[in-house]
Write a protein that holds these residues in place. Structure first.
Motif, PDB file in Angstrom:
ATOM      1  N   ASN A 286     -13.881  20.838   7.113  1.00 35.23           N
ATOM      2  CA  ASN A 286     -12.825  21.810   6.808  1.00 35.23           C
ATOM      3  C   ASN A 286     -12.705  22.841   7.939  1.00 35.23           C
ATOM      4  O   ASN A 286     -12.341  23.991   7.704  1.00 35.23           O
ATOM      5  CB  ASN A 286     -13.100  22.494   5.472  1.00 35.23           C
ATOM      6  N   GLY A 287     -12.997  22.405   9.145  1.00 36.56           N
ATOM      7  CA  GLY A 287     -13.071  23.302  10.286  1.00 36.56           C
ATOM      8  C   GLY A 287     -11.789  24.033  10.623  1.00 36.56           C
ATOM      9  O   GLY A 287     -11.815  25.213  10.967  1.00 36.56           O
ATOM     10  N   ASN A 288     -10.646  23.353  10.532  1.00 31.04           N
ATOM     11  CA  ASN A 288      -9.382  24.021  10.846  1.00 31.04           C
ATOM     12  C   ASN A 288      -9.121  25.174   9.895  1.00 31.04           C
ATOM     13  O   ASN A 288      -8.748  26.275  10.328  1.00 31.04           O
ATOM     14  CB  ASN A 288      -8.216  23.033  10.811  1.00 31.04           C
ATOM     15  N   THR A 289      -9.333  24.948   8.622  1.00 33.52           N
ATOM     16  CA  THR A 289      -9.116  25.999   7.627  1.00 33.52           C
ATOM     17  C   THR A 289     -10.068  27.166   7.859  1.00 33.52           C
ATOM     18  O   THR A 289      -9.658  28.326   7.822  1.00 33.52           O
ATOM     19  CB  THR A 289      -9.311  25.427   6.202  1.00 33.52           C
ATOM     20  N   MET A 290     -11.339  26.846   8.093  1.00 32.64           N
ATOM     21  CA  MET A 290     -12.332  27.904   8.313  1.00 32.64           C
ATOM     22  C   MET A 290     -12.007  28.708   9.567  1.00 32.64           C
ATOM     23  O   MET A 290     -12.041  29.938   9.548  1.00 32.64           O
ATOM     24  CB  MET A 290     -13.737  27.310   8.395  1.00 32.64           C
ATOM     25  N   ALA A 291     -11.705  28.026  10.659  1.00 24.39           N
ATOM     26  CA  ALA A 291     -11.406  28.716  11.915  1.00 24.39           C
ATOM     27  C   ALA A 291     -10.159  29.583  11.768  1.00 24.39           C
ATOM     28  O   ALA A 291     -10.137  30.732  12.231  1.00 24.39           O
ATOM     29  CB  ALA A 291     -11.240  27.718  13.048  1.00 24.39           C
ATOM     30  N   ASP A 292      -9.142  29.061  11.101  1.00 28.41           N
ATOM     31  CA  ASP A 292      -7.918  29.841  10.902  1.00 28.41           C
ATOM     32  C   ASP A 292      -8.194  31.111  10.102  1.00 28.41           C
ATOM     33  O   ASP A 292      -7.662  32.178  10.419  1.00 28.41           O
ATOM     34  CB  ASP A 292      -6.850  29.007  10.188  1.00 28.41           C
ATOM     35  N   ARG A 293      -9.027  31.006   9.070  1.00 28.41           N
ATOM     36  CA  ARG A 293      -9.364  32.170   8.255  1.00 28.41           C
ATOM     37  C   ARG A 293     -10.133  33.220   9.078  1.00 28.41           C
ATOM     38  O   ARG A 293      -9.870  34.411   8.992  1.00 28.41           O
ATOM     39  CB  ARG A 293     -10.172  31.741   7.027  1.00 28.41           C
ATOM     40  N   GLU A 294     -11.061  32.744   9.895  1.00 27.70           N
ATOM     41  CA  GLU A 294     -11.840  33.666  10.729  1.00 27.70           C
ATOM     42  C   GLU A 294     -10.939  34.363  11.758  1.00 27.70           C
ATOM     43  O   GLU A 294     -11.077  35.565  12.011  1.00 27.70           O
ATOM     44  CB  GLU A 294     -12.975  32.921  11.430  1.00 27.70           C
ATOM     45  N   ILE A 295     -10.002  33.631  12.330  1.00 25.22           N
ATOM     46  CA  ILE A 295      -9.077  34.219  13.302  1.00 25.22           C
ATOM     47  C   ILE A 295      -8.172  35.240  12.617  1.00 25.22           C
ATOM     48  O   ILE A 295      -7.854  36.285  13.194  1.00 25.22           O
ATOM     49  CB  ILE A 295      -8.284  33.114  14.035  1.00 25.22           C
ATOM     50  N   GLU A 296      -7.782  34.969  11.396  1.00 18.02           N
ATOM     51  CA  GLU A 296      -6.988  35.936  10.636  1.00 18.02           C
ATOM     52  C   GLU A 296      -7.787  37.223  10.401  1.00 18.02           C
ATOM     53  O   GLU A 296      -7.246  38.321  10.515  1.00 18.02           O
ATOM     54  CB  GLU A 296      -6.558  35.321   9.301  1.00 18.02           C
ATOM     55  N   ASP A 297      -9.085  37.086  10.103  1.00 21.46           N
ATOM     56  CA  ASP A 297      -9.955  38.263   9.970  1.00 21.46           C
ATOM     57  C   ASP A 297      -9.963  39.069  11.266  1.00 21.46           C
ATOM     58  O   ASP A 297      -9.922  40.296  11.244  1.00 21.46           O
ATOM     59  CB  ASP A 297     -11.388  37.854   9.637  1.00 21.46           C
TER      60      ASP A 297
ATOM     61  N   LEU B  91     -12.442  49.268   8.634  1.00 21.92           N
ATOM     62  CA  LEU B  91     -12.953  48.391   9.684  1.00 21.92           C
ATOM     63  C   LEU B  91     -14.359  47.908   9.337  1.00 21.92           C
ATOM     64  O   LEU B  91     -14.661  46.721   9.447  1.00 21.92           O
ATOM     65  CB  LEU B  91     -12.947  49.102  11.038  1.00 21.92           C
ATOM     66  N   MET B  92     -15.210  48.821   8.898  1.00 21.96           N
ATOM     67  CA  MET B  92     -16.575  48.433   8.548  1.00 21.96           C
ATOM     68  C   MET B  92     -16.574  47.414   7.415  1.00 21.96           C
ATOM     69  O   MET B  92     -17.304  46.426   7.456  1.00 21.96           O
ATOM     70  CB  MET B  92     -17.406  49.657   8.181  1.00 21.96           C
ATOM     71  N   SER B  93     -15.746  47.637   6.421  1.00 21.58           N
ATOM     72  CA  SER B  93     -15.667  46.708   5.294  1.00 21.58           C
ATOM     73  C   SER B  93     -15.181  45.332   5.752  1.00 21.58           C
ATOM     74  O   SER B  93     -15.752  44.296   5.376  1.00 21.58           O
ATOM     75  CB  SER B  93     -14.732  47.281   4.227  1.00 21.58           C
ATOM     76  N   GLU B  94     -14.133  45.305   6.549  1.00 26.26           N
ATOM     77  CA  GLU B  94     -13.568  44.050   7.054  1.00 26.26           C
ATOM     78  C   GLU B  94     -14.589  43.292   7.897  1.00 26.26           C
ATOM     79  O   GLU B  94     -14.787  42.088   7.725  1.00 26.26           O
ATOM     80  CB  GLU B  94     -12.309  44.338   7.883  1.00 26.26           C
ATOM     81  N   VAL B  95     -15.244  43.993   8.813  1.00 22.37           N
ATOM     82  CA  VAL B  95     -16.189  43.344   9.719  1.00 22.37           C
ATOM     83  C   VAL B  95     -17.420  42.872   8.947  1.00 22.37           C
ATOM     84  O   VAL B  95     -17.914  41.756   9.179  1.00 22.37           O
ATOM     85  CB  VAL B  95     -16.563  44.286  10.884  1.00 22.37           C
ATOM     86  N   ARG B  96     -17.908  43.684   8.027  1.00 21.79           N
ATOM     87  CA  ARG B  96     -19.077  43.268   7.246  1.00 21.79           C
ATOM     88  C   ARG B  96     -18.774  42.031   6.406  1.00 21.79           C
ATOM     89  O   ARG B  96     -19.615  41.143   6.273  1.00 21.79           O
ATOM     90  CB  ARG B  96     -19.570  44.427   6.383  1.00 21.79           C
ATOM     91  N   SER B  97     -17.590  41.956   5.855  1.00 30.16           N
ATOM     92  CA  SER B  97     -17.184  40.780   5.084  1.00 30.16           C
ATOM     93  C   SER B  97     -17.107  39.548   5.995  1.00 30.16           C
ATOM     94  O   SER B  97     -17.568  38.454   5.630  1.00 30.16           O
ATOM     95  CB  SER B  97     -15.831  41.052   4.422  1.00 30.16           C
TER      96      SER B  97
ATOM     97  N   ALA C 209     -20.650  38.422   6.895  1.00 29.20           N
ATOM     98  CA  ALA C 209     -21.284  37.734   5.760  1.00 29.20           C
ATOM     99  C   ALA C 209     -20.755  36.312   5.630  1.00 29.20           C
ATOM    100  O   ALA C 209     -21.535  35.366   5.424  1.00 29.20           O
ATOM    101  CB  ALA C 209     -21.057  38.520   4.469  1.00 29.20           C
ATOM    102  N   GLU C 210     -19.451  36.137   5.758  1.00 22.63           N
ATOM    103  CA  GLU C 210     -18.842  34.806   5.666  1.00 22.63           C
ATOM    104  C   GLU C 210     -19.401  33.885   6.745  1.00 22.63           C
ATOM    105  O   GLU C 210     -19.764  32.736   6.475  1.00 22.63           O
ATOM    106  CB  GLU C 210     -17.318  34.912   5.791  1.00 22.63           C
ATOM    107  N   GLU C 211     -19.475  34.387   7.960  1.00 20.65           N
ATOM    108  CA  GLU C 211     -19.993  33.558   9.051  1.00 20.65           C
ATOM    109  C   GLU C 211     -21.462  33.214   8.836  1.00 20.65           C
ATOM    110  O   GLU C 211     -21.857  32.056   8.970  1.00 20.65           O
ATOM    111  CB  GLU C 211     -19.832  34.271  10.397  1.00 20.65           C
ATOM    112  N   GLU C 212     -22.276  34.218   8.532  1.00 25.24           N
ATOM    113  CA  GLU C 212     -23.716  33.994   8.448  1.00 25.24           C
ATOM    114  C   GLU C 212     -24.122  33.209   7.203  1.00 25.24           C
ATOM    115  O   GLU C 212     -25.118  32.485   7.237  1.00 25.24           O
ATOM    116  CB  GLU C 212     -24.461  35.327   8.528  1.00 25.24           C
ATOM    117  N   GLU C 213     -23.379  33.336   6.113  1.00 22.39           N
ATOM    118  CA  GLU C 213     -23.749  32.661   4.872  1.00 22.39           C
ATOM    119  C   GLU C 213     -23.102  31.284   4.720  1.00 22.39           C
ATOM    120  O   GLU C 213     -23.638  30.426   4.034  1.00 22.39           O
ATOM    121  CB  GLU C 213     -23.389  33.535   3.671  1.00 22.39           C
TER     122      GLU C 213
END
Length: 138
Positions: free
Chosen positions: A67-78, A106-112, A115-119
């Motif tokens: 599901n790499g395209n979906t994941m990458a697109d979501r991360e780029i949107e972040d 910004l802190m909330s967005e980046v922390r989220s 967490a998504e990347e690391e978990e």
């Protein structure tokens, strides 16, 4: 990046550095001028980090994860959301009431995002890629 090691280890180190700067901001009283200094440092770190992720990490995510395209697109949107917050924050001084709202967002967005990347993202990438591939990306 540039800490040595595989791409995941490098990005996690970056995450810790950003969190350390967030902690410095949170430790200071609202309006304290050094909050702006640290916010500017966070911005520089996050821009560098985002460019590295978009250039190296997300293409690997697209290539190696089902599901790499979906994941990458979501991360780029972040990243896009965080970039807009940083642009808005750049126009504020530490004593501007808008500064506290923006740095909090910004802190909330980046922390989220972290967490998504690391978990989720990083564990999947560790399974899908060889150590050599991760080191080459790093």
């Amino acid at each position: 990046m540039g800490h040595g090691g595989n791409v995941i280890d490098e990005l996690v180190t970056d995450h810790h550095e950003v969190e350390e700067l967030f902690g410095k901001i949170e430790a200071l009283a609202p309006g304290e001028k050094n909050r702006k200094v640290y916010a500017d440092q966070v911005t520089m770190e996050l821009i560098r980090h985002s460019v590295a992720e978009e250039e190296y990490l997300y293409p690997a995510v697209r290539e190696h994860l089902v599901n790499g395209n979906t994941m990458a697109d979501r991360e780029i949107e972040d990243h896009s959301t965080a970039e807009q917050l940083m642009k808005d924050l750049e126009r504020c001084e530490a004593d501007d009431p808008e500064f506290d709202r923006l740095i909090g967002e910004l802190m909330s967005e980046v922390r989220s995002h972290i967490a998504e990347e690391e978990e989720t993202l990083f564990p999947q990438l560790r399974v899908a890629c060889s150590e050599k591939e991760l080191n080459d990306l790093g």
